[in-house]
Write a protein that holds these residues in place. Structure first.
Motif, mmCIF file in Angstrom:
data_model
loop_
_atom_site.group_PDB
_atom_site.id
_atom_site.type_symbol
_atom_site.label_atom_id
_atom_site.label_comp_id
_atom_site.label_asym_id
_atom_site.label_seq_id
_atom_site.Cartn_x
_atom_site.Cartn_y
_atom_site.Cartn_z
ATOM 1 N N ALA A 266 39.089 -9.276 55.598
ATOM 2 C CA ALA A 266 38.170 -9.752 54.557
ATOM 3 C C ALA A 266 36.715 -9.465 54.900
ATOM 4 O O ALA A 266 35.820 -9.769 54.099
ATOM 5 N N GLY A 267 36.477 -8.866 56.055
ATOM 6 C CA GLY A 267 35.104 -8.646 56.488
ATOM 7 C C GLY A 267 34.495 -7.368 55.948
ATOM 8 O O GLY A 267 35.177 -6.470 55.453
ATOM 9 N N ASP A 268 33.164 -7.279 56.070
ATOM 10 C CA ASP A 268 32.438 -6.109 55.584
ATOM 11 C C ASP A 268 32.799 -4.850 56.362
ATOM 12 O O ASP A 268 32.848 -3.757 55.791
ATOM 13 N N GLU A 269 33.048 -4.993 57.667
ATOM 14 C CA GLU A 269 33.358 -3.814 58.469
ATOM 15 C C GLU A 269 34.677 -3.192 58.031
ATOM 16 O O GLU A 269 34.794 -1.962 57.946
ATOM 17 N N ALA A 270 35.672 -4.025 57.736
ATOM 18 C CA ALA A 270 36.953 -3.500 57.257
ATOM 19 C C ALA A 270 36.778 -2.813 55.910
ATOM 20 O O ALA A 270 37.364 -1.749 55.647
ATOM 21 N N ARG A 271 35.967 -3.393 55.036
ATOM 22 C CA ARG A 271 35.721 -2.786 53.717
ATOM 23 C C ARG A 271 35.061 -1.424 53.870
ATOM 24 O O ARG A 271 35.437 -0.457 53.183
ATOM 25 N N ARG A 272 34.089 -1.318 54.774
ATOM 26 C CA ARG A 272 33.426 -0.026 54.994
ATOM 27 C C ARG A 272 34.406 0.994 55.552
ATOM 28 O O ARG A 272 34.386 2.177 55.168
ATOM 29 N N PHE A 273 35.273 0.552 56.451
ATOM 30 C CA PHE A 273 36.272 1.457 57.035
ATOM 31 C C PHE A 273 37.182 2.025 55.949
ATOM 32 O O PHE A 273 37.436 3.232 55.893
ATOM 33 N N VAL A 274 37.684 1.157 55.072
ATOM 34 C CA VAL A 274 38.607 1.598 54.022
ATOM 35 C C VAL A 274 37.909 2.537 53.048
ATOM 36 O O VAL A 274 38.480 3.558 52.627
ATOM 37 N N ALA A 275 36.666 2.226 52.696
ATOM 38 C CA ALA A 275 35.926 3.097 51.790
ATOM 39 C C ALA A 275 35.774 4.497 52.380
ATOM 40 O O ALA A 275 35.967 5.507 51.682
ATOM 41 N N LEU A 276 35.451 4.565 53.663
ATOM 42 C CA LEU A 276 35.279 5.862 54.315
ATOM 43 C C LEU A 276 36.609 6.585 54.474
ATOM 44 O O LEU A 276 36.703 7.793 54.224
ATOM 45 N N GLU A 277 37.643 5.857 54.862
ATOM 46 C CA GLU A 277 38.956 6.483 55.046
ATOM 47 C C GLU A 277 39.506 6.995 53.717
ATOM 48 O O GLU A 277 40.125 8.060 53.663
ATOM 49 N N ASP A 278 39.280 6.259 52.642
ATOM 50 C CA ASP A 278 39.697 6.736 51.319
ATOM 51 C C ASP A 278 39.002 8.049 50.974
ATOM 52 O O ASP A 278 39.612 8.962 50.399
ATOM 53 N N TRP A 279 37.708 8.137 51.298
ATOM 54 C CA TRP A 279 36.984 9.388 51.045
ATOM 55 C C TRP A 279 37.568 10.532 51.879
ATOM 56 O O TRP A 279 37.777 11.640 51.356
ATOM 57 N N ILE A 280 37.841 10.272 53.147
ATOM 58 C CA ILE A 280 38.401 11.314 54.014
ATOM 59 C C ILE A 280 39.712 11.845 53.439
ATOM 60 O O ILE A 280 39.995 13.052 53.483
ATOM 61 N N ASN A 281 40.512 10.948 52.878
ATOM 62 C CA ASN A 281 41.820 11.336 52.350
ATOM 63 C C ASN A 281 41.773 11.820 50.905
ATOM 64 O O ASN A 281 42.815 12.117 50.317
ATOM 65 N N ASP A 282 40.588 11.902 50.338
ATOM 66 C CA ASP A 282 40.428 12.327 48.945
ATOM 67 C C ASP A 282 39.782 13.713 48.914
ATOM 68 O O ASP A 282 38.818 13.947 48.193
ATOM 69 N N GLY A 283 40.329 14.614 49.713
ATOM 70 C CA GLY A 283 39.752 15.948 49.811
ATOM 71 C C GLY A 283 40.090 16.826 48.625
ATOM 72 O O GLY A 283 40.840 16.445 47.718
ATOM 73 N N VAL A 284 39.517 18.017 48.624
ATOM 74 C CA VAL A 284 39.777 18.990 47.561
ATOM 75 C C VAL A 284 40.168 20.316 48.210
ATOM 76 O O VAL A 284 39.751 20.622 49.328
ATOM 77 N N PRO A 285 40.971 21.127 47.512
ATOM 78 C CA PRO A 285 41.275 22.465 48.027
ATOM 79 C C PRO A 285 39.997 23.304 48.129
ATOM 80 O O PRO A 285 38.995 23.023 47.467
ATOM 81 N N LEU A 286 40.060 24.337 48.933
ATOM 82 C CA LEU A 286 38.919 25.227 49.123
ATOM 83 C C LEU A 286 39.300 26.609 48.591
ATOM 84 O O LEU A 286 40.360 27.144 48.930
ATOM 85 N N ALA A 287 38.443 27.164 47.727
ATOM 86 C CA ALA A 287 38.714 28.500 47.189
ATOM 87 C C ALA A 287 38.958 29.474 48.331
ATOM 88 O O ALA A 287 38.255 29.462 49.350
ATOM 89 N N LEU A 288 39.956 30.325 48.168
ATOM 90 C CA LEU A 288 40.373 31.217 49.248
ATOM 91 C C LEU A 288 39.235 32.125 49.709
ATOM 92 O O LEU A 288 39.046 32.349 50.914
ATOM 93 N N GLY A 289 38.442 32.637 48.744
ATOM 94 C CA GLY A 289 37.321 33.496 49.120
ATOM 95 C C GLY A 289 36.279 32.771 49.947
ATOM 96 O O GLY A 289 35.678 33.351 50.865
#
Length: 385
Positions: free
Chosen positions: A263-286
């Motif tokens: 329930a703490g702020d540090e856990a919330r920040r961790f989840v927000a960052l980890e969600d971003w890390i796992n929300d990547g996009v493909p990279l154009a081959l060129g």
């Protein structure tokens, strides 16, 4: 796999043929220490420790999966769009110098706007800067045919024209990570409309990254054969390459997360960052091929050989105020890769905050250590300081 292969190799250490270097010396010293303590005793203790760490790691993963945090995607006003690329307006409306922020193509832009209270973009806007940011989106059918020149000429230059129209004055350009190289190329191509350039954790000497750079260059040569029909490199491949930068980082961070108050702020920040890390996009081959061969393989930027649409990228020709931020704890763009860019620019101001690559945007102390000085520098260079 890392734990188990290390455990399986341990009995072989005593009789292994070890290299004649620092790593070999450390392994020989380890083998002697194990022999002194007793191999069976060490093996039992290692099995217990692997079990303990595995339980804590899995507990951290489950805690992350169960955490209630979900990102609230507040819609920003879109001032320009072409294909899957958008230019978003973070304001403020009515006055203030205009800046164009360019993130990396590899991850989504919102690491710059991670949480309402942890947002580099909102910090810049609250400092009185009209803040526009590129949202690259997921490559569509047109973008999958792009190389680096395609993104710079077909997307960035058009977005910059809109930013210049909004500003009615010279525009400040801010580039983060790979986006810094794109920002530099754009600034050189549109010098007459550029007020200043800030480059945050931007690589320049790719051979300063040693074996890591050579690995990425080798992988790039295989991408066309493996992913040529798809036209892009999947997120999973990109994440695997980052994994090799620090194979035990996932273990460390999830074991630590398991001990946090959910329930703490540090856990919330961790989840927000980890969600971003796992929300990547493909990279154009060129783009992947250009990065691997031209940057990591041939080190073209540092050698003065990198070209965009046939024009060489020569930083010393910019002749505009420049800021280079070199985070002291950056493991993705080590300082010895970023520092040479400041020297090449000639008269750049250099900031060296004791932060990591992602920590520049996510650390608790990032606003005071970096965001506020960057905003003040931009305002001064754009005539609002």
């Amino acid at each position: 796999m890392l734990w188990l292969t290390s455990r399986a190799a341990l009995p072989l250490l005593r009789n292994a043929s070890l290299p004649s270097n620092a790593a070999g010396d450390r392994l020989r010293a380890l083998a002697a220490e194990i022999e002194a303590l007793g191999a069976k005793r060490v093996h039992r203790a290692l099995d217990i420790e692997i079990g303990r760490r595995a339980e804590a790691y899995l507990a951290g993963l489950e805690a992350y999966r169960r955490h209630p945090f979900r990102r609230h995607n507040a819609a920003q006003r879109v001032v320009w769009r072409r294909g899957t690329t958008q230019l978003l307006d973070y304001g403020p409306d009515g006055g203030g110098p205009t800046i164009l922020v360019i993130p990396s193509l590899i991850n989504r832009y919102y690491v710059l706007d991670l949480l309402p209270e942890r947002s580099f973009l909102r910090h810049l806007a609250s400092s009185g800067l009209r803040t526009l940011v590129i949202d690259w989106g997921t490559p569509g059918s047109e973008e999958r045919r792009f190389d680096l020149t395609g993104y710079i000429v077909e997307r960035l230059e058009a977005a910059f024209a809109t930013a210049a129209e909004v500003a009615g004055a010279p525009v400040g350009i801010v580039g983060y990570c790979m986006g810094g190289l794109l920002a530099l190329a754009l600034a050189l191509r549109r010098r007459g409309q550029v007020g200043c350039l800030a480059l945050l954790a931007t690589p320049w000497d790719f051979h300063a990254q040693n074996r890591r750079g050579r690995l990425l260059a080798l992988v790039a040569d295989c991408l066309a054969q493996v992913h040529g029909t798809a036209g892009s490199v999947p997120v999973e491949v990109i994440q695997t390459l980052f994994f090799f930068l620090d194979p035990f980082s996932a273990e460390r961070k999830f074991r630590r997360f398991a001990a946090l108050d959910p329930a703490g702020d540090e856990a919330r920040r961790f989840v927000a960052l980890e969600d971003w890390i796992n929300d990547g996009v493909p990279l154009a081959l060129g783009v992947a091929r250009d990065c691997g061969r031209s940057w990591y393989g041939e080190n073209e930027p540092a050698r003065g050989l990198w070209r965009v649409a046939g024009d060489p990228v020569r930083p010393h020709l910019l002749r505009r105020p420049a800021l280079v931020v070199v985070p002291g704890r950056d493991r993705i763009v080590p300082p010895n890769s970023a520092e040479p860019l400041a020297a090449t620019l000639g008269t750049a101001t250099v900031l060296r905050p004791p932060l990591g690559h992602v920590g520049m945007m996510a650390a608790v102390r990032a606003p005071e250590m970096l965001w506020t000085p960057v905003a003040a520098w931009l305002r001064t260079q754009l005539g609002a300081g």
